[in-house]
Design a protein around this motif. Structure first.
Motif, PDB file in Angstrom:
ATOM      1  N   UNK A  21       7.206  -0.307  -1.744  1.00 41.29           N
ATOM      2  CA  UNK A  21       5.821   0.739  -2.130  1.00 41.29           C
ATOM      3  C   UNK A  21       6.242   1.861  -1.139  1.00 41.29           C
ATOM      4  N   UNK A  22       6.944   2.454  -1.996  1.00 39.15           N
ATOM      5  CA  UNK A  22       7.023   3.657  -1.714  1.00 39.15           C
ATOM      6  C   UNK A  22       6.773   4.966  -1.315  1.00 39.15           C
ATOM      7  N   UNK A  23       5.313   4.856  -2.628  1.00 40.25           N
ATOM      8  CA  UNK A  23       4.775   5.858  -2.774  1.00 40.25           C
ATOM      9  C   UNK A  23       2.938   5.315  -1.676  1.00 40.25           C
ATOM     10  N   UNK A  24       3.134   4.031  -0.801  1.00 37.64           N
ATOM     11  CA  UNK A  24       1.882   3.468   0.261  1.00 37.64           C
ATOM     12  C   UNK A  24       0.704   3.483  -0.466  1.00 37.64           C
ATOM     13  N   UNK A  25       1.131   2.524  -2.027  1.00 42.14           N
ATOM     14  CA  UNK A  25      -0.582   2.508  -2.501  1.00 42.14           C
ATOM     15  C   UNK A  25      -0.647   1.384  -2.767  1.00 42.14           C
ATOM     16  N   UNK A  26       0.180   0.499  -2.676  1.00 40.21           N
ATOM     17  CA  UNK A  26      -0.203  -1.298  -2.590  1.00 40.21           C
ATOM     18  C   UNK A  26       0.496  -1.826  -3.724  1.00 40.21           C
ATOM     19  N   UNK A  27       1.417  -0.830  -5.151  1.00 42.86           N
ATOM     20  CA  UNK A  27       1.704  -1.798  -6.154  1.00 42.86           C
ATOM     21  C   UNK A  27       3.252  -1.053  -5.560  1.00 42.86           C
ATOM     22  N   UNK A  28       3.533  -2.351  -6.172  1.00 39.76           N
ATOM     23  CA  UNK A  28       5.383  -2.194  -6.889  1.00 39.76           C
ATOM     24  C   UNK A  28       5.805  -2.143  -8.280  1.00 39.76           C
TER      25      UNK A  28
END
Length: 191
Positions: free
Chosen positions: A168-175
């Protein structure tokens, strides 16, 4: 309380409460008792025989395997005294944590107690997911979780969370991952 992203569901950082240090002489005595073959190392079988749920049921072999894997820093397949000292503190801290959430002092954690514990660790999960956790970690089929299964549940939750965060590289809770990345992730997890 830690929230992850803007989602209703999220994950946090679970850590058992830290307690004071244990006397090294006491620990050495315990280590020697657990090390039944006097090899200077404790095997999974020796550890499993030494650990107790407090309910006269044996410790879950999978939880023992997870703990050996977590504390076996030299990858010998067993734990030496130094590794045992760290494991002792870990189990003691989890025992104190477990007791603090076992509100009815039943020796087990029911769904509501599990939800309170997991929420206090910073996770935000659905009711349906708590049902899944109870089904997965309730070895006795009674709708509640014993101490060793509680440890396993929390360790697995933390391990999966760490793996998810790695993607989750952008830390938004989605991969977004490929099927092979997913399979590699699942099969490479220690637990």
């Amino acid at each position: 309380m830690a929230y992850y992203g803007q989602q209703q569901q999220g994950y946090g950082q679970q850590r058992p409460p830290v307690q004071g240090q244990t006397d090294p002489n006491f620990l050495w005595t315990v280590f020697q008792r657990v090390d039944r073959d006097h090899s200077g190392h404790i095997s999974g079988d020796e550890l499993g025989q030494a650990l107790s749920n407090g309910t006269w049921t044996p410790f879950n072999p999978e939880t023992v395997r997870l703990m050996i894997g977590m504390f076996d820093k030299d990858n010998s397949g067993s734990i030496n005294f130094q590794e045992f000292s760290a494991l002792w503190k870990y189990v003691t801290d989890w025992q104190n944590c477990f007791r603090s959430y076992d509100r009815d002092n039943s020796g087990t954690i029911d769904k509501n107690e599990l939800k309170t514990a997991i929420t206090s660790f910073g996770y935000r999960l659905s009711e349906r997911f708590y049902d899944i956790l109870i089904r997965k970690f309730d070895r006795q089929g009674r709708g509640n979780i014993a101490f060793d299964d509680f440890i396993q549940c929390c360790v697995v939750l933390q391990t999966l969370t760490s793996a998810f965060r790695g993607h989750d590289t952008d830390q938004d809770g989605w991969v977004t991952i490929t099927y092979e990345q997913f399979m590699t992730l699942v099969f490479s997890l220690k637990s």
